[in-house]
Design a protein around this motif. Structure first.
Motif, PDB file in Angstrom:
ATOM      1  N   PHE A 123      50.408 135.733  -5.640  1.00 55.78           N
ATOM      2  CA  PHE A 123      49.584 136.746  -6.304  1.00 55.78           C
ATOM      3  C   PHE A 123      48.161 136.530  -5.811  1.00 55.78           C
ATOM      4  N   LEU A 125      44.405 137.645  -5.939  1.00 57.56           N
ATOM      5  CA  LEU A 125      43.295 138.374  -6.553  1.00 57.56           C
ATOM      6  C   LEU A 125      41.956 137.759  -6.136  1.00 57.56           C
ATOM      7  N   THR A 126      41.872 136.429  -6.215  1.00 58.30           N
ATOM      8  CA  THR A 126      40.607 135.718  -6.003  1.00 58.30           C
ATOM      9  C   THR A 126      40.155 135.763  -4.538  1.00 58.30           C
ATOM     10  N   TRP A 157      42.345 130.427  -2.611  1.00 59.64           N
ATOM     11  CA  TRP A 157      43.038 129.683  -3.671  1.00 59.64           C
ATOM     12  C   TRP A 157      44.386 130.298  -4.009  1.00 59.64           C
ATOM     13  N   ILE A 205      48.095 118.899  -9.581  1.00 65.88           N
ATOM     14  CA  ILE A 205      49.199 119.792  -9.165  1.00 65.88           C
ATOM     15  C   ILE A 205      49.315 119.795  -7.630  1.00 65.88           C
ATOM     16  N   ILE A 359      43.494 121.638 -14.342  1.00 64.50           N
ATOM     17  CA  ILE A 359      43.625 122.969 -13.725  1.00 64.50           C
ATOM     18  C   ILE A 359      43.901 124.058 -14.768  1.00 64.50           C
ATOM     19  N   TYR A 363      42.450 127.925 -13.778  1.00 61.80           N
ATOM     20  CA  TYR A 363      43.068 129.116 -13.164  1.00 61.80           C
ATOM     21  C   TYR A 363      43.613 130.087 -14.207  1.00 61.80           C
ATOM     22  N   GLY A 365      41.977 132.509 -15.201  1.00 57.90           N
ATOM     23  CA  GLY A 365      40.834 132.734 -16.090  1.00 57.90           C
ATOM     24  C   GLY A 365      40.369 131.432 -16.685  1.00 57.90           C
TER      25      GLY A 365
HETATM   26  P1  FAD Z   1      33.563 131.215 -10.717  1.00 59.05           P
HETATM   27  O1  FAD Z   1      34.030 132.560 -11.102  1.00 59.05           O
HETATM   28  O2  FAD Z   1      32.583 131.103  -9.608  1.00 59.05           O
HETATM   29  O3  FAD Z   1      32.989 130.483 -12.017  1.00 59.05           O
HETATM   30  C1  FAD Z   1      32.143 129.329 -11.935  1.00 59.05           C
HETATM   31  C2  FAD Z   1      31.780 128.930 -13.370  1.00 59.05           C
HETATM   32  O4  FAD Z   1      31.045 130.008 -13.999  1.00 59.05           O
HETATM   33  C3  FAD Z   1      33.011 128.694 -14.257  1.00 59.05           C
HETATM   34  O5  FAD Z   1      32.756 127.643 -15.154  1.00 59.05           O
HETATM   35  C4  FAD Z   1      33.150 130.004 -15.027  1.00 59.05           C
HETATM   36  O6  FAD Z   1      33.832 129.875 -16.259  1.00 59.05           O
HETATM   37  C5  FAD Z   1      31.675 130.368 -15.224  1.00 59.05           C
HETATM   38  N1  FAD Z   1      31.513 131.828 -15.451  1.00 59.05           N
HETATM   39  C6  FAD Z   1      31.782 132.839 -14.597  1.00 59.05           C
HETATM   40  N2  FAD Z   1      31.569 134.029 -15.194  1.00 59.05           N
HETATM   41  C7  FAD Z   1      31.164 133.756 -16.461  1.00 59.05           C
HETATM   42  C8  FAD Z   1      30.793 134.571 -17.589  1.00 59.05           C
HETATM   43  N3  FAD Z   1      30.809 135.907 -17.530  1.00 59.05           N
HETATM   44  N4  FAD Z   1      30.445 133.942 -18.729  1.00 59.05           N
HETATM   45  C9  FAD Z   1      30.417 132.576 -18.804  1.00 59.05           C
HETATM   46  N5  FAD Z   1      30.774 131.768 -17.774  1.00 59.05           N
HETATM   47  C10 FAD Z   1      31.131 132.360 -16.623  1.00 59.05           C
HETATM   48  N6  FAD Z   1      43.632 132.940  -7.710  1.00 59.05           N
HETATM   49  C11 FAD Z   1      44.520 133.885  -7.324  1.00 59.05           C
HETATM   50  O7  FAD Z   1      44.184 135.056  -7.200  1.00 59.05           O
HETATM   51  N7  FAD Z   1      45.816 133.548  -7.094  1.00 59.05           N
HETATM   52  C12 FAD Z   1      46.274 132.293  -7.221  1.00 59.05           C
HETATM   53  O8  FAD Z   1      47.466 132.048  -7.012  1.00 59.05           O
HETATM   54  C13 FAD Z   1      45.356 131.276  -7.603  1.00 59.05           C
HETATM   55  N8  FAD Z   1      45.761 129.983  -7.695  1.00 59.05           N
HETATM   56  C14 FAD Z   1      44.825 129.002  -7.901  1.00 59.05           C
HETATM   57  C15 FAD Z   1      45.209 127.659  -7.807  1.00 59.05           C
HETATM   58  C16 FAD Z   1      44.260 126.661  -7.930  1.00 59.05           C
HETATM   59  C17 FAD Z   1      44.675 125.239  -7.791  1.00 59.05           C
HETATM   60  C18 FAD Z   1      42.896 127.005  -8.173  1.00 59.05           C
HETATM   61  C19 FAD Z   1      41.843 125.938  -8.316  1.00 59.05           C
HETATM   62  C20 FAD Z   1      42.539 128.312  -8.309  1.00 59.05           C
HETATM   63  C21 FAD Z   1      43.483 129.335  -8.151  1.00 59.05           C
HETATM   64  N9  FAD Z   1      43.128 130.677  -8.193  1.00 59.05           N
HETATM   65  C22 FAD Z   1      44.015 131.652  -7.840  1.00 59.05           C
HETATM   66  C23 FAD Z   1      41.741 131.045  -8.432  1.00 59.05           C
HETATM   67  C24 FAD Z   1      41.324 130.901  -9.894  1.00 59.05           C
HETATM   68  O9  FAD Z   1      41.877 131.931 -10.661  1.00 59.05           O
HETATM   69  C25 FAD Z   1      39.803 130.874  -9.932  1.00 59.05           C
HETATM   70  O10 FAD Z   1      39.399 129.613  -9.425  1.00 59.05           O
HETATM   71  C26 FAD Z   1      39.253 131.091 -11.317  1.00 59.05           C
HETATM   72  O11 FAD Z   1      39.534 132.399 -11.776  1.00 59.05           O
HETATM   73  C27 FAD Z   1      37.735 130.830 -11.367  1.00 59.05           C
HETATM   74  O12 FAD Z   1      37.068 131.449 -10.317  1.00 59.05           O
HETATM   75  P2  FAD Z   1      36.036 130.610  -9.405  1.00 59.05           P
HETATM   76  O13 FAD Z   1      36.681 129.338  -9.036  1.00 59.05           O
HETATM   77  O14 FAD Z   1      35.565 131.506  -8.340  1.00 59.05           O
HETATM   78  O15 FAD Z   1      34.842 130.278 -10.379  1.00 59.05           O
END
Ligand code: FAD
Ligand code: CAA
Length: 382
Positions: A123, A125-126, A157, A205, A359, A363, A365
């Motif tokens: 999936f 999205l990110t 990711w 993981i 984790i 992830y 959200g």
């Molecule tokens: P950012 O969005 O950059 O956030 C950084 C910090 O700011 C966080 O603490 C966050 O909570 C905070 N923040 C951001 N916006 C706000 C707000 N409005 N209010 C308050 N705080 C805020 N994604 C996929 O699409 N598919 C996958 O299969 C997938 N698998 C994953 C597997 C792993 C091991 C990991 C680490 C990530 C995976 N992800 C995947 C991505 C994951 O969903 C994102 O890492 C996650 O949604 C957070 O995004 P970011 O890392 O870009 O952090």
């Protein structure tokens, strides 16, 4: 109100527990250390219907309800969190996304192999610049005169990205329309224009393989569009509602493993002439662990029950995911503290539970995003 599980729910819990304890738990340490993808174990889970628990039998799944999914996920995550990550993406993000938004041909073509565990789904999205703020994606799909789309951009990711056969992809089709300009597509990773980056080294993981993926003039045929053009973000969000029940279940499994190990240890380990479990400070920790674990379980079952009733469960899924993931992190932290030196050692799985628990707060959200979803829905303000 009836707190009893049905015969079918208990049966699938039993099947999951048997595979988890006989096949997954004994190999968890190996996969954690090596970071290898546990393909054979995933196939075994698939053969027993655990890669498509809510998928109807006609599409290769077990045809069970969301509560069965919660129970099975907990069993697998108790044995090893990484296996349950792969399981949750196949079940709730990939299969569920196509079952709820795909047409008959798409269900036949994409769901069966994944639900049976013969192939792996993902999936996407990110992106490198957009995680929480998912609508800020830049991956672009440009519609051609013949109804096909040409996709260019990166996703980061992506769980199971290194091994996936099919991927549910979200891309911008009309950047001026914001979240209403995003469309969902079904990607076959064997087609030209699809590229995988290196597998990410991770804190926990570790057997769940994650990588960046890139599309360079990748062509999507009209029949590979999932849902309608412009509906992609709504699809992503509703799929993630279900996904968050899966991650809550995963967190409960990790927390349960840490709690059960701790419960045994406090009775065995002695200090100052008595079991450490007899100290009131340890007893308070045990009581708090038990309360957090039970609260997480009941809230997760509530969200799954609402889903099974066909009711909206967005807030309840976020409440469950937030509560369970923070419980898992807290319980794993206390488990390390109570095991002390042995909690820090690789001779016991406690330090793995601690690394794996983190984790679940990130992830599908982050905890901040779950709070945002809950509070927006409760107050109507944003
Ligand atoms: P950012 O969005 O950059 O956030 C950084 C910090 O700011 C966080 O603490 C966050 O909570 C905070 N923040 C951001 N916006 C706000 C707000 N409005 N209010 C308050 N705080 C805020 N994604 C996929 O699409 N598919 C996958 O299969 C997938 N698998 C994953 C597997 C792993 C091991 C990991 C680490 C990530 C995976 N992800 C995947 C991505 C994951 O969903 C994102 O890492 C996650 O949604 C957070 O995004 P970011 O890392 O870009 O952090
Ligand atoms: N169900 C259906 N539709 C929904 C919805 C839901 N739960 N939530 C929002 N929508 C719809 C809204 O109704 C709105 O539609 P309209 O424009 O038609 O009115 C549209 O989506 C946009 O909604 P918002 O204005 O609320 O969107 P936003 O930009 O403020 O973002 C957000 C909301 C909750 C922060 C969202 O971006 C989000 O959930 N971010 C976190 C991303 C995330 O969880 N990523 C996980 C990646 S997968 C993964 O991580 C897998 C893995 O680890 C294994």
């Amino acid at each position: 109100m009836d707190f009893r599980f049905t015969e079918e729910q208990l049966m699938i819990q039993d099947v999951a527990r048997r595979i988890a304890q006989e096949k997954i738990a004994p190999s968890a340490e190996h996969f954690d250390r090596s970071g290898e993808f546990p393909l054979e174990n995933i196939r075994t889970l698939g053969e027993s219907g655990l890669m498509g628990i809510e998928v109807p039998a006609e599409y290769g799944g077990a045809g069970m309800d969301p509560i069965s999914y919660v129970l099975a996920m907990i069993e697998v995550a108790t044995a090893d969190a990484a296996h349950s990550t792969i399981m949750s993406v196949n079940n709730s993000l990939f299969c569920n996304g196509i079952l709820t938004n795909g047409n008959e041909e798409q269900k036949q073509k994409y769901v069966r192999a994944i639900a049976e565990g013969r192939e792996i789904g993902a999936f996407a999205l990110t992106e490198p610049q957009s995680g929480s703020d998912a609508t800020a994606m830049r991956c672009r799909a440009v519609r051609q005169a013949d109804g096909s789309y040409v996709v260019n951009g990166k996703k980061s990711w992506i769980t199971s990205g290194p091994v996936a056969k099919y991927i549910v992809l979200f891309a911008q089709t009309d950047p001026d329309k914001g979240s209403r300009g995003i469309t969902a597509f079904l990607v076959d990773t064997a087609k030209p224009g699809f590229h995988r980056g290196k597998t990410e080294p991770k804190l926990g993981i570790r057997a769940s393989a994650t990588c960046e993926i890139e599309f360079q003039d990748y062509v999507v045929a009209p029949e590979e569009v999932l849902g309608e053009e412009g509906q992609g973000f709504r699809i992503a969000m509703s799929v993630l509602d279900a996904g968050r029940i899966g991650i809550a279940s995963q967190a409960i499994g990790i927390a349960r493993a840490a709690y059960e190990a701790t419960l045994a240890y406090v009775k065995e380990r002695k200090a100052f002439g008595q079991p450490i479990g007899a100290f009131q400070m340890t007893q308070a920790k045990i009581a708090d662990m038990k309360c957090k674990l039970d609260a997480a379980l009941l809230l997760t079952l509530r969200a799954a029950w609402l889903k099974g009733q066909g009711q909206r469960f967005t807030t309840e899924a976020s409440v469950a995911k937030l509560t369970a993931s923070e419980a898992a992190m807290w319980i794993a932290h206390q488990a390390v503290q109570i095991h002390a030196g042995m909690g820090y050692s690789k001779e016991m799985p406690i330090e793995r539970y601690f690394r794996d628990a983190k984790i679940t707060e990130i992830y599908e959200g982050t905890s901040e995003i779950q709070r945002l979803v809950i509070a927006r829905n409760e107050t109507g303000l944003r």
